[in-house]
Motif scaffolding. Structure first.
Motif, PDB file in Angstrom:
ATOM      1  N   ARG A 126     -57.643  35.364  29.186  1.00 54.90           N
ATOM      2  CA  ARG A 126     -57.173  34.401  30.171  1.00 54.90           C
ATOM      3  C   ARG A 126     -55.782  33.852  29.875  1.00 54.90           C
ATOM      4  N   GLY A 127     -55.178  34.300  28.776  1.00 54.33           N
ATOM      5  CA  GLY A 127     -53.799  33.882  28.516  1.00 54.33           C
ATOM      6  C   GLY A 127     -53.678  32.514  27.875  1.00 54.33           C
ATOM      7  N   PHE A 128     -54.644  32.159  27.039  1.00 59.31           N
ATOM      8  CA  PHE A 128     -54.443  30.942  26.246  1.00 59.31           C
ATOM      9  C   PHE A 128     -53.615  31.277  24.999  1.00 59.31           C
ATOM     10  N   ILE A 129     -54.124  32.220  24.200  1.00 53.30           N
ATOM     11  CA  ILE A 129     -53.453  32.522  22.922  1.00 53.30           C
ATOM     12  C   ILE A 129     -53.449  34.032  22.674  1.00 53.30           C
ATOM     13  N   PHE A 130     -52.276  34.544  22.300  1.00 47.20           N
ATOM     14  CA  PHE A 130     -52.141  35.955  21.923  1.00 47.20           C
ATOM     15  C   PHE A 130     -51.672  36.037  20.475  1.00 47.20           C
ATOM     16  N   GLN A 131     -51.962  37.173  19.861  1.00 45.16           N
ATOM     17  CA  GLN A 131     -51.404  37.401  18.543  1.00 45.16           C
ATOM     18  C   GLN A 131     -49.901  37.641  18.694  1.00 45.16           C
ATOM     19  N   SER A 132     -49.129  37.048  17.807  1.00 48.14           N
ATOM     20  CA  SER A 132     -47.685  37.235  17.893  1.00 48.14           C
ATOM     21  C   SER A 132     -47.329  38.693  17.608  1.00 48.14           C
ATOM     22  N   SER A 133     -46.350  39.225  18.308  1.00 43.01           N
ATOM     23  CA  SER A 133     -45.821  40.588  18.111  1.00 43.01           C
ATOM     24  C   SER A 133     -46.920  41.646  18.185  1.00 43.01           C
ATOM     25  N   GLU A 134     -47.859  41.421  19.093  1.00 43.97           N
ATOM     26  CA  GLU A 134     -49.031  42.298  19.155  1.00 43.97           C
ATOM     27  C   GLU A 134     -48.665  43.763  19.346  1.00 43.97           C
ATOM     28  N   ILE A 135     -47.604  44.032  20.112  1.00 41.70           N
ATOM     29  CA  ILE A 135     -47.256  45.446  20.373  1.00 41.70           C
ATOM     30  C   ILE A 135     -46.837  46.164  19.098  1.00 41.70           C
ATOM     31  N   TYR A 136     -46.511  45.406  18.061  1.00 40.46           N
ATOM     32  CA  TYR A 136     -46.173  46.036  16.771  1.00 40.46           C
ATOM     33  C   TYR A 136     -47.321  45.908  15.771  1.00 40.46           C
ATOM     34  N   GLY A 137     -48.505  45.592  16.275  1.00 38.77           N
ATOM     35  CA  GLY A 137     -49.644  45.465  15.371  1.00 38.77           C
ATOM     36  C   GLY A 137     -49.899  44.035  14.939  1.00 38.77           C
ATOM     37  N   GLY A 138     -49.097  43.094  15.442  1.00 37.86           N
ATOM     38  CA  GLY A 138     -49.327  41.682  15.121  1.00 37.86           C
ATOM     39  C   GLY A 138     -48.726  41.306  13.784  1.00 37.86           C
ATOM     40  N   ILE A 139     -48.629  40.006  13.553  1.00 40.90           N
ATOM     41  CA  ILE A 139     -48.147  39.512  12.265  1.00 40.90           C
ATOM     42  C   ILE A 139     -49.087  38.383  11.857  1.00 40.90           C
ATOM     43  N   ASN A 140     -49.634  38.516  10.670  1.00 43.60           N
ATOM     44  CA  ASN A 140     -50.736  37.654  10.249  1.00 43.60           C
ATOM     45  C   ASN A 140     -50.320  36.182  10.127  1.00 43.60           C
ATOM     46  N   GLY A 141     -51.048  35.316  10.836  1.00 43.38           N
ATOM     47  CA  GLY A 141     -50.781  33.874  10.704  1.00 43.38           C
ATOM     48  C   GLY A 141     -49.819  33.339  11.746  1.00 43.38           C
ATOM     49  N   PHE A 142     -49.470  34.168  12.738  1.00 42.37           N
ATOM     50  CA  PHE A 142     -48.541  33.730  13.789  1.00 42.37           C
ATOM     51  C   PHE A 142     -49.174  33.991  15.156  1.00 42.37           C
ATOM     52  N   TRP A 143     -49.053  33.018  16.045  1.00 44.45           N
ATOM     53  CA  TRP A 143     -49.727  33.095  17.347  1.00 44.45           C
ATOM     54  C   TRP A 143     -48.808  32.648  18.459  1.00 44.45           C
ATOM     55  N   ASP A 144     -48.975  33.278  19.627  1.00 46.86           N
ATOM     56  CA  ASP A 144     -48.206  32.885  20.811  1.00 46.86           C
ATOM     57  C   ASP A 144     -49.146  32.227  21.817  1.00 46.86           C
ATOM     58  N   TYR A 145     -48.641  31.233  22.495  1.00 46.39           N
ATOM     59  CA  TYR A 145     -49.449  30.571  23.538  1.00 46.39           C
ATOM     60  C   TYR A 145     -49.028  31.111  24.888  1.00 46.39           C
ATOM     61  N   GLY A 146     -49.994  31.633  25.622  1.00 43.92           N
ATOM     62  CA  GLY A 146     -49.719  32.212  26.932  1.00 43.92           C
ATOM     63  C   GLY A 146     -49.633  31.131  28.001  1.00 43.92           C
ATOM     64  N   PRO A 147     -49.645  31.553  29.278  1.00 49.13           N
ATOM     65  CA  PRO A 147     -49.449  30.581  30.368  1.00 49.13           C
ATOM     66  C   PRO A 147     -50.412  29.390  30.301  1.00 49.13           C
ATOM     67  N   LEU A 148     -51.694  29.643  30.094  1.00 51.92           N
ATOM     68  CA  LEU A 148     -52.631  28.511  30.058  1.00 51.92           C
ATOM     69  C   LEU A 148     -52.525  27.749  28.745  1.00 51.92           C
ATOM     70  N   GLY A 149     -52.372  28.484  27.651  1.00 46.86           N
ATOM     71  CA  GLY A 149     -52.281  27.836  26.340  1.00 46.86           C
ATOM     72  C   GLY A 149     -51.075  26.935  26.215  1.00 46.86           C
ATOM     73  N   SER A 150     -49.948  27.387  26.779  1.00 41.77           N
ATOM     74  CA  SER A 150     -48.740  26.559  26.627  1.00 41.77           C
ATOM     75  C   SER A 150     -48.873  25.271  27.442  1.00 41.77           C
ATOM     76  N   GLU A 151     -49.558  25.335  28.589  1.00 40.14           N
ATOM     77  CA  GLU A 151     -49.784  24.102  29.369  1.00 40.14           C
ATOM     78  C   GLU A 151     -50.708  23.152  28.603  1.00 40.14           C
ATOM     79  N   LEU A 152     -51.763  23.735  28.028  1.00 45.67           N
ATOM     80  CA  LEU A 152     -52.732  22.927  27.285  1.00 45.67           C
ATOM     81  C   LEU A 152     -52.043  22.240  26.102  1.00 45.67           C
ATOM     82  N   LYS A 153     -51.243  23.005  25.384  1.00 44.54           N
ATOM     83  CA  LYS A 153     -50.541  22.476  24.207  1.00 44.54           C
ATOM     84  C   LYS A 153     -49.559  21.371  24.615  1.00 44.54           C
ATOM     85  N   ARG A 154     -48.857  21.642  25.707  1.00 39.87           N
ATOM     86  CA  ARG A 154     -47.888  20.654  26.191  1.00 39.87           C
ATOM     87  C   ARG A 154     -48.601  19.356  26.571  1.00 39.87           C
ATOM     88  N   ASN A 155     -49.752  19.477  27.200  1.00 44.35           N
ATOM     89  CA  ASN A 155     -50.504  18.274  27.581  1.00 44.35           C
ATOM     90  C   ASN A 155     -50.899  17.468  26.351  1.00 44.35           C
TER      91      ASN A 155
END
Ligand code: ATP
Length: 542
Positions: free
Chosen positions: A23-52
């Motif tokens: 649903r686009g809350f949280i993705f693994q950072s740099s997922e297309i390269y296999g991800g990087i451990n301990g880093f996360w990206d917030y998608g459209p819903l996650g970034s709104e939630l975090k901002r709130n």
């Protein structure tokens, strides 16, 4: 029984992680390269939630108060800051921690030991259905028997929340010259932390030792370094605070539990400066504990500490987290940092265990004193009303944004069996966010997308609401499917524009009304478009 509960909690966590991605809350950072451990990206819903979450914290901590000012400082600070705070020395050697006493040792100073090593795969609780799957081991020290070793293991699992631990999976093995155990109590030590927890970089073009700098491991220190400036410009008198929201970086040895322990995260920290108790005493007897009233000039650190705990719990309640989901943990004297007088942690019951969201520490005047010492600049404050000069003491509520967001997501996640009008039963996944934090507040749906009059009216409603709240417009698919999509996004309200709205059905009184659907109860009521904005604003903030 306990095992199946544990499995269920693990399954829940897996479902939550998968929903976050889907649903686009949280993705693994740099997922297309296999991800990087301990880093996360917030998608459209996650970034709104975090901002709130951040907006609500900021509003309650500064904008709604007269005694707190804000700061937005840099991520890279002068390296001396970290010398003064103790971060450079504390993290710079390979360190191991005793899993029982929490004492920290230099890994290269551990004496090799030999003997019988005992291992356990975990423990269950005889008094509840709690389970702890943390592995543990003890070395049987000379002159000690099996009871002594098991007592140590029991203590370990008690510290992890089991009241009456029943040890599981016990095995033994002879070991020689191992440096994995604490010679004082036989407990297993953590793996050595062979590196600095701070991320290192270089400032300027030359990669030399003189140019080393660090990405801040916490936001608090910048507040202390700006203390004098803010005192001057804000014209605030002690007691007053400075707060900041921002990124922090820790090269965690073992990032885990989704975003819970990340290497890049955000903190929301307040440093609230107060009078030392002896100065507060000029204004009357200093309360020795809880002071239910609003701040008073005679409050010392204990009253302020409890006040901030109360304020923070009120704030958690305002976003839907109450004592049902939270626990308090008062650090024991031996667990406290050497400068701290008291620390209470606010913990959340995550599916993977009850863990810290925020710590509220009474830190004395350690930080400002250290910066005075290392910078040579006075951190003293002249208190006009007390006619006294002193280095202020501080109460520090320090919370992690990412942990808070994860707690809200875990709390919101629900699976429900629902039966539709045709009698078909299905599982509804619904994110029951408090409307205040919900990423989208309302979904607007024309009943049919191929009826221009419905679409036009829905767009009118959308335009009316959009300046006041996050609105999602969806015209694709059956209305039930659209509701379900918004249930998964955690949207608390849905507004449907139908033929009644256009006045095209028998009942003319329904013209210019819409269906308002509530996510949690799934109840639908008819509401006049004229009343809709007011009603929604009231519901979001109640
Ligand atoms: P922990 O013991 O869990 O590592 P801590 O006691 O070291 O946490 P503090 O230094 O007190 O944490 O930091 C304040 C807050 O910052 C924590 O309560 C937590 O919410 C957040 N935080 C700390 N480390 C991390 C991390 N690695 N990932 C996400 N949030 C973190």
């Amino acid at each position: 029984m306990a095992d199946s509960k544990d499995q269920k909690q693990q399954d829940t966590m897996e479902k939550i992680v998968s929903l976050c991605k889907r649903r686009g809350f949280i993705f693994q950072s740099s997922e297309i390269y296999g991800g990087i451990n301990g880093f996360w990206d917030y998608g459209p819903l996650g970034s709104e939630l975090k901002r709130n979450v951040k907006d609500l914290w900021w509003r309650s901590m500064t904008q709604e108060r007269e005694d707190v000012a804000g700061l937005d400082a840099t991520i890279i600070l002068h390296p001396k800051v970290w010398e003064a705070s103790g971060h450079t020395s504390t993290f710079s050697d390979p360190m191991v921690d005793c899993l029982l006493s929490k004492k920290r040792f230099r890994a290269d100073q551990i004496n090799p030991l030999s003997g019988t090593a005992w291992f356990w795969t975990g423990a269950t609780d005889a008094e509840s259905d709690k389970v702890c799957n943390d592995k543990f081991s003890m070395l049987q020290l000379p002159g000690k028997d099996a009871n002594w070793v098991r007592k140590g293991a029991t203590q370990f699992y008690k510290a992890r929340g089991l009241q009456a631990p029943v040890l599981q999976g016990e095995t033994t093995e002879q070991v020689t010259n191992t440096t994995r155990y604490n010679e004082e109590n036989g407990s297993l030590l953590t793996e050595p932390r062979a590196f600095n927890l701070m991320f290192k970089t270089y400032v300027g073009p030359v990669e030399s030792n003189d140019n080393v700098a660090y990405l801040r491991p916490e936001t608090a220190q910048a507040i202390f370094t700006e203390f004098k400036n803010i005192c001057e410009v804000s014209r605030k008198a002690i007691p007053f605070g400075i707060c900041q929201i921002g990124k922090a970086f820790r090269n965690e040895i073992n990032p885990r539990n989704f975003t819970f322990r990340s290497r890049e995260f955000e903190q929301m920290e307040l440093e609230f400066f107060i009078r030392p108790d002896e100065v507060a005493a000029q204004f009357g007897e200093v309360p020795d504990g809880e002071a239910e009233s609003e701040p008073q000039p005679n409050w010392g650190w204990k009253a302020w500490h409890l006040y901030w705990l109360r304020k923070r719990l009120e704030w958690y309640a305002s976003i839907g987290l109450t004592s049902e989901n939270l626990e308090l943990y008062w650090q024991k004297p031996e667990e406290l940092a050497h400068y701290a007088r008291a620390t209470v942690d606010i913990l959340f019951k995550f599916p993977f265990g009850t863990q810290e969201l925020e710590g509220i520490a009474a830190r004395g005047n350690f930080d400002l004193s250290q910066h005075q010492k290392f910078s040579g600049k006075s951190m003293e404050y002249f208190d006009e009303s007390a006619k006294a000069k002193y280095i202020p003491h501080v109460i520090e509520p320090s919370a992690g944004v990412d942990r808070m967001v994860l707690a809200l997501i875990c709390h919101a996640y629900h699976e429900e069996e629902v039966t539709d009008e045709k009698g078909k039963t299905e599982t509804r996944i619904v994110m029951k966010f408090h409307p205040r934090v919900a990423p989208i507040k309302v979904g607007v749906f024309p009943l049919l997308k191929n009826k221009p009059a419905l679409v036009a009216k829905a767009r009118e409603v959308l335009a009316m609401l959009r300046p006041y709240m996050t609105v999602f417009y969806d015209e694709a698919g059956a209305i039930g499917r659209r509701y379900r999509r918004q249930d998964e996004a955690g949207t608390p309200f849905g507004v449907t524009i139908d033929f009644d709205t256009l006045g095209e059905n028998e009942d003319p009184s329904l013209k210019d009304t819409v269906t308002l659907r509530e996510r949690d109860s799934m109840k639908q009521v008819r509401v006049k478009i004229d009343d809709l904005l007011h009603l929604l604003l009231k519901k979001i903030n109640s």
